[in-house]
Design a protein around this motif. Structure first.
Motif, short mmCIF file in Angstrom:
data_model
loop_
_atom_site.label_atom_id
_atom_site.label_comp_id
_atom_site.label_asym_id
_atom_site.label_seq_id
_atom_site.Cartn_x
_atom_site.Cartn_y
_atom_site.Cartn_z
N TRP A 1 41.58 56.85 10.47
CA TRP A 1 41.20 56.18 11.80
C TRP A 1 39.69 55.47 11.68
O TRP A 1 38.95 56.07 10.74
N ILE A 2 39.77 54.28 12.03
CA ILE A 2 38.74 53.58 11.99
C ILE A 2 37.92 52.87 12.99
O ILE A 2 36.88 52.16 12.98
N GLY A 3 38.27 53.53 14.17
CA GLY A 3 37.62 52.91 15.45
C GLY A 3 38.40 53.44 16.58
O GLY A 3 39.55 53.70 16.67
N HIS A 4 37.74 53.26 17.83
CA HIS A 4 38.43 53.70 19.00
C HIS A 4 37.74 52.97 20.26
O HIS A 4 36.55 52.46 20.24
N TRP A 5 38.62 53.02 21.31
CA TRP A 5 37.97 52.19 22.59
C TRP A 5 38.18 52.99 23.77
O TRP A 5 39.47 53.73 23.67
N ALA A 6 37.47 52.85 24.84
CA ALA A 6 37.85 53.33 26.13
C ALA A 6 37.31 52.49 27.25
O ALA A 6 36.33 51.62 26.82
N PRO A 7 37.81 52.34 28.43
CA PRO A 7 37.22 51.57 29.50
C PRO A 7 35.67 51.56 29.49
O PRO A 7 35.17 52.65 29.65
N GLY A 8 35.05 50.43 29.38
CA GLY A 8 33.48 50.35 29.60
C GLY A 8 32.94 50.21 28.12
O GLY A 8 31.78 50.12 28.25
N THR A 9 33.43 50.84 27.16
CA THR A 9 32.81 51.22 25.96
C THR A 9 32.75 50.23 25.08
O THR A 9 33.37 49.18 25.13
N ASN A 10 31.41 49.81 24.64
CA ASN A 10 30.87 48.73 23.83
C ASN A 10 31.02 49.18 22.40
O ASN A 10 31.13 50.22 21.95
N GLU A 11 30.64 48.03 21.61
CA GLU A 11 30.80 48.37 20.13
C GLU A 11 29.62 49.12 19.79
O GLU A 11 28.62 49.01 20.19
N VAL A 12 29.76 50.25 18.87
CA VAL A 12 28.70 50.98 18.45
C VAL A 12 28.46 50.46 17.13
O VAL A 12 29.03 50.70 16.00
N LEU A 13 27.30 49.82 16.88
CA LEU A 13 26.74 49.56 15.36
C LEU A 13 25.77 50.77 14.97
O LEU A 13 25.01 51.11 15.58
N LEU A 14 26.26 51.05 13.67
CA LEU A 14 25.57 52.00 12.87
C LEU A 14 24.76 51.17 11.73
O LEU A 14 24.72 50.06 11.81
N ASP A 15 24.05 52.16 10.91
CA ASP A 15 23.35 51.55 9.88
C ASP A 15 24.10 50.47 9.36
O ASP A 15 25.27 50.42 8.88
N PRO A 16 23.44 49.25 8.80
CA PRO A 16 24.09 48.06 8.26
C PRO A 16 24.75 48.18 6.78
O PRO A 16 25.42 47.63 6.03
N LYS A 17 24.24 49.42 6.26
CA LYS A 17 24.70 49.90 5.04
C LYS A 17 25.95 50.57 4.93
O LYS A 17 26.44 51.12 3.71
N LEU A 18 26.41 50.97 6.33
CA LEU A 18 27.67 51.51 6.28
C LEU A 18 28.88 50.71 6.89
O LEU A 18 28.63 49.63 7.44
N LEU B 1 44.46 62.24 19.86
CA LEU B 1 43.61 61.72 20.93
C LEU B 1 44.13 60.99 21.76
O LEU B 1 44.74 60.20 21.33
N ALA B 2 43.57 61.29 23.05
CA ALA B 2 44.00 60.22 24.39
C ALA B 2 42.60 59.94 24.72
O ALA B 2 42.20 60.11 25.77
N ALA B 3 41.67 59.30 24.00
CA ALA B 3 40.40 58.84 24.42
C ALA B 3 40.64 57.85 25.77
O ALA B 3 41.22 56.98 25.85
N CYS B 4 39.77 58.49 26.71
CA CYS B 4 39.63 57.68 27.87
C CYS B 4 38.10 57.81 28.45
O CYS B 4 37.67 58.99 28.48
N GLY B 5 37.68 56.71 28.69
CA GLY B 5 36.38 56.93 29.29
C GLY B 5 35.56 55.46 29.03
O GLY B 5 36.12 54.75 29.02
N GLY B 6 34.15 55.74 28.92
CA GLY B 6 33.56 54.33 28.94
C GLY B 6 31.86 54.48 28.56
O GLY B 6 31.75 55.45 27.64
N THR B 7 31.22 53.92 28.94
CA THR B 7 29.77 53.67 28.61
C THR B 7 28.96 54.80 28.67
O THR B 7 29.05 55.55 29.69
N ALA B 8 28.15 55.19 27.67
CA ALA B 8 27.61 56.18 27.49
C ALA B 8 26.02 56.21 27.24
O ALA B 8 25.58 54.92 26.83
#
Length: 382
Positions: A153-170, A17-24
């Motif tokens: 793999w436990i996470g990734h980042w691209a320009p402008g991307t914010n932290e994505v929070l899922l259910d707190p049980k995960l 992966l060459a993840a590139c991008g941002g806010t969705a």
């Protein structure tokens, strides 16, 4: 980079992966989610739309922040006549307590002129990573594709991307003694031949204690076989020459990646065209919580389907719109189900994009560089 191995870890497909991008933006669509954005030259203007890191969401019960940076600065050194380097850095979050989980990550880019994206891997066999780090005269080690050692793999980042929070049980489990490998994709393409300056990026980790359901990341790729437009001419418009060029820039394993995708997805009979697809069988039960689609600068649309039902639909792909899209409700998958990824690319965009328009036209295949392409569904599962 390790070879793609469909089913190598149950649902997991190991892929580059060459993840590139941002806010969705997220909205319900056909049982899944869609992310929109005009695929114009303005939204594909370049790979480095770095902006200030957005503030983190408030901590939830049992959570705390750990902020870490690279031990020392690093200046990118692309090889093979290319403009891309993938570099891995070992970072120690000093995990000592059992039942520790990673609930979110926020990458802290140090040099927006060269930092293209980042992927985070959990390293349990730390000795392998330490050996690579020690053997390299520069900070970190070269790691096209993945971490170069065993790691999840436990996470990734691209320009402008914010932290994505899922259910707190995960959360992603972090065993005592495990460490973080931060893979940074550096691209000097937008520098116009000027020398790169150093980077010293970091990461803010949202750590959580207590029992949680473990998460993983599944990657579902499809091939890319995009010919030059009728108006384009040049030696790299030959598929054979273009594939050889990818091998020159990124090595033999990249050539193997292209070949394996061709074998698995179209019976080793690649057909040139703007739209490509691949259907991949699921090998063990899982639950899908979030998805993202990834392409590079020539991407027009991407869709991920489960047994014909749309989970992610991006009909107007936006280079700066690649963040994970949480599902409204988790979706269960079972062994034998089929995931289909479909992508459409547009070689005509090459003439519109400042970062690409002065490069020689090429037949585009799967590759790690900004001038190459990908078609990838990224799926967060438990």
């Amino acid at each position: 980079m390790r070879r793609i191995a469909i089913g190598a870890a149950g649902l997991l497909v190991t892929a580059l992966l060459a993840a590139c991008g941002g806010t969705a933006s997220t909205s319900a669509h056909g049982g899944g989610h869609s992310a929109g954005g005009s695929p114009s030259a303005s939204t594909h203007g370049g790979p480095h739309s770095a902006s200030p890191t957005p503030p983190a969401a408030a901590l939830r019960t049992g959570e705390s922040f750990v902020t870490l940076t690279m031990a020392e600065p690093y200046t990118p050194k692309p090889t093979g006549g290319g403009t891309d380097e993938y570099r891995c850095f070992l970072i120690d979050p000093k995990i000592v307590a059992p039942d520790t989980y990673l609930a979110g990550t926020q990458f802290l880019p140090g040099n927006g002129d060269v930092v293209h994206h980042a992927i985070f891997f959990r390293a349990d066999k730390v000795g392998q990573a330490r050996k690579l780090d020690t053997e390299s005269p520069d900070p970190g080690w070269t790691c096209f594709g993945d971490a170069g050692v065993e790691g999840d793999w436990i996470g990734h980042w691209a320009p402008g991307t914010n932290e994505v929070l899922l259910d707190p049980k995960l959360g992603y489990p972090m065993a005592p003694g495990s460490m973080l490998i931060m893979q940074v994709h550096y691209s000097t393409l937008a520098l116009g031949g000027k020398p790169a300056t150093s980077d010293q990026s970091g990461v803010r980790m949202r750590m959580a204690s207590g029992k949680r359901t473990p998460l993983g990341t599944a990657l579902f790729p499809a091939p890319v076989e995009l010919p030059c437009t009728d108006a384009e001419k040049g030696p790299l418009c030959s598929r054979e020459a273009a594939v050889a060029d990818v091998g020159k820039r990124f090595g033999e394993r990249s050539l193997s990646q292209i070949q394996q995708l061709s074998e698995w997805c179209n019976g080793n009979k690649p057909v040139a065209g703007a739209t490509q697809s691949c259907t991949i069988p699921v090998e063990q039960p899982a639950t899908i919580h979030a998805l993202a689609g990834h392409m590079h600068l020539l991407g027009r649309s991407i869709k991920v389907e489960l047994n014909g039902k749309t989970l992610l639909d991006v009909p107007q792909y936006n280079f700066d719109n690649q963040a994970l899209q949480p599902l409204d409700e988790p979706v269960a998958v079972k062994k034998g189900d089929k995931v289909t990824v479909t992508c459409t690319h547009d070689a005509g965009l090459r003439a519109q994009l400042p970062v690409l328009k002065d490069l020689p036209p090429r037949y585009v295949v799967w590759g790690e560089g900004t001038q190459d392409e990908m078609c990838l569904g990224i799926v967060v599962v438990s």
